[in-house]
Design an enzyme around this catalytic site. Sequence first.
Site, PDB file in Angstrom:
ATOM      1  N   ARG A  55       0.443  -0.930  -0.029  1.00  0.00           N
ATOM      2  CA  ARG A  55      -0.159  -0.343   0.066  1.00  0.00           C
ATOM      3  C   ARG A  55       0.677   0.748   0.066  1.00  0.00           C
ATOM      4  NH1 ARG A  55       1.134   1.556   3.792  1.00  0.00           N
ATOM      5  NH2 ARG A  55       0.505   3.762   4.201  1.00  0.00           N
ATOM      6  N   GLY A  56       0.272   2.282  -0.229  1.00  0.00           N
ATOM      7  CA  GLY A  56       1.057   3.759  -0.402  1.00  0.00           C
ATOM      8  C   GLY A  56       0.943   3.867  -1.534  1.00  0.00           C
ATOM      9  N   ALA A  57       0.548   5.232  -2.413  1.00  0.00           N
ATOM     10  CA  ALA A  57       1.130   5.688  -3.580  1.00  0.00           C
ATOM     11  C   ALA A  57       2.148   5.104  -4.933  1.00  0.00           C
ATOM     12  CB  ALA A  57      -0.123   6.666  -3.665  1.00  0.00           C
ATOM     13  N   ARG A  96      -7.396  -0.433  -7.179  1.00  0.00           N
ATOM     14  CA  ARG A  96      -7.231   0.654  -6.120  1.00  0.00           C
ATOM     15  C   ARG A  96      -7.338   2.320  -6.467  1.00  0.00           C
ATOM     16  NH1 ARG A  96      -4.366   1.549  -0.440  1.00  0.00           N
ATOM     17  NH2 ARG A  96      -6.538   2.021  -0.133  1.00  0.00           N
ATOM     18  N   GLN A 203      -2.907   2.634   9.804  1.00  0.00           N
ATOM     19  CA  GLN A 203      -1.390   2.421   9.469  1.00  0.00           C
ATOM     20  C   GLN A 203      -0.610   3.553  10.147  1.00  0.00           C
ATOM     21  OE1 GLN A 203      -4.270   2.943   7.765  1.00  0.00           O
ATOM     22  NE2 GLN A 203      -4.339   2.236   5.917  1.00  0.00           N
ATOM     23  N   ASP A 244      -2.409  10.558  -2.352  1.00  0.00           N
ATOM     24  CA  ASP A 244      -2.269   9.592  -3.145  1.00  0.00           C
ATOM     25  C   ASP A 244      -2.754  10.592  -4.827  1.00  0.00           C
ATOM     26  OD1 ASP A 244      -3.316   8.899  -0.429  1.00  0.00           O
ATOM     27  OD2 ASP A 244      -3.171   6.893  -2.282  1.00  0.00           O
ATOM     28  N   ASN A 254      -5.611  12.226   0.372  1.00  0.00           N
ATOM     29  CA  ASN A 254      -4.566  11.967   0.784  1.00  0.00           C
ATOM     30  C   ASN A 254      -5.585  10.998   1.656  1.00  0.00           C
ATOM     31  OD1 ASN A 254      -2.037  10.730   2.169  1.00  0.00           O
ATOM     32  ND2 ASN A 254      -2.451  12.145   3.762  1.00  0.00           N
ATOM     33  N   LYS A 255      -4.971   9.609   2.762  1.00  0.00           N
ATOM     34  CA  LYS A 255      -5.870   9.196   3.843  1.00  0.00           C
ATOM     35  C   LYS A 255      -6.875   9.783   4.344  1.00  0.00           C
ATOM     36  CE  LYS A 255      -5.542   5.700   4.585  1.00  0.00           C
ATOM     37  NZ  LYS A 255      -6.895   4.460   3.628  1.00  0.00           N
TER      38      LYS A 255
END
Length: 358
Positions: A55-57, A96, A203, A244, A254-255
């Site tokens: 995960r993570g862009a 995603r 996270q 992201d 973002n998150k």
Amino acid sequence: MSENPESTPPILSPIAWQSGVLKLLDQTRLPREETWLECREPADVADAIRRLAVRGAPAIGVTAAYALVLGLDGAGEGAALGRRFDAVAELLAGTRPTAVNLRWALARGRQVFEGNREAGREAAQSALLRWAERLHQEDVETNLRIGAHGAERFRPGDRVLTHCNTGSLATAGYGTALGVITSAWRAGKLAQVWVDETRPLLQGARLTTWELERLEIPYELVTDSSVGMLMARALVDRVVLGADRIAANGDAANKIGTYTVAVVAARHGVPFYVAAPRSTIDPDTATGEEIPIEERSSDEVTEVFGTRIAPAATKARNFAFDVTPHELIAGIVTEVGVLEPPYEESIRRALAETDPSP
Ligand code: MRU
């Protein structure tokens, strides 16, 4: 306050290519277990991306690049080869929707494929592997530059707040916002990190803490809703977190919870920075309103690690990301420098720049 460079741990990467197998450090199991998944087919990779095992862009982009290589295993030639590439790219693109690095990597992978397909499957696959390995390495170099530019904005003794995980685990290595934090720490400018736990998948609590432990950077974990309290007590000097997707006008997805942090930071005059490589900037998305926001299963909200916490009939919405309007962002830290308002202009200039030499 600064760290002894001799004790600096090597840069971790959550992605490894070994003898035709893509290995991914399973982030669903951290920090309890360090287990590596072995992906032999694009479907394994797509599943890992959907489950947030990777995960993570930027990490998703590099992972997708290797998945394109796996996808050509056993493919035919000519039209069959093209059909296989299209199917694999489509499978990955659907995993995603928000992180634009995924689409960015797939578009570049397609260019490499198109440039080599005439030479046959084997040649196209080798070219894709060389490209994926280069992308992997370049992402780490990009992050080191982001770290250096971002650290310049810090003052000795700063206490920084971050959200989600933007470290080595979220990239090919070193991290974006957590890379800035690491560089600021090594430059002797950081007193401590506040880590938001990052509901619902934690996270921050599971992954950022794990990385900061490894890096020996002092931190304390707080609930997401502590941000108002921390800032009201003047315990935060700076916010730095990731993205992201950044629209052409500087709005940044973002998150979930990031926008709340930005609003509270503005209320208290705390500078709010977004750190991201230029591959996270999407010039085809004019404003944040156009950014697709992933909604995930409601179970992630109504359950905690498989245990139901809400009544059985509870319906939950699970937005994975939110959008912070550009007016709330003090600067966008990229590998070519810290972009400042007006973002339309600074972003256009940054995207036109050629890559800095290593
Ligand atoms: O759902 P996740 O864990 O993939 O979300 C990650 C984030 O929101 C990060 O801040 C972003 O991808 C940048 S990672 C360098």
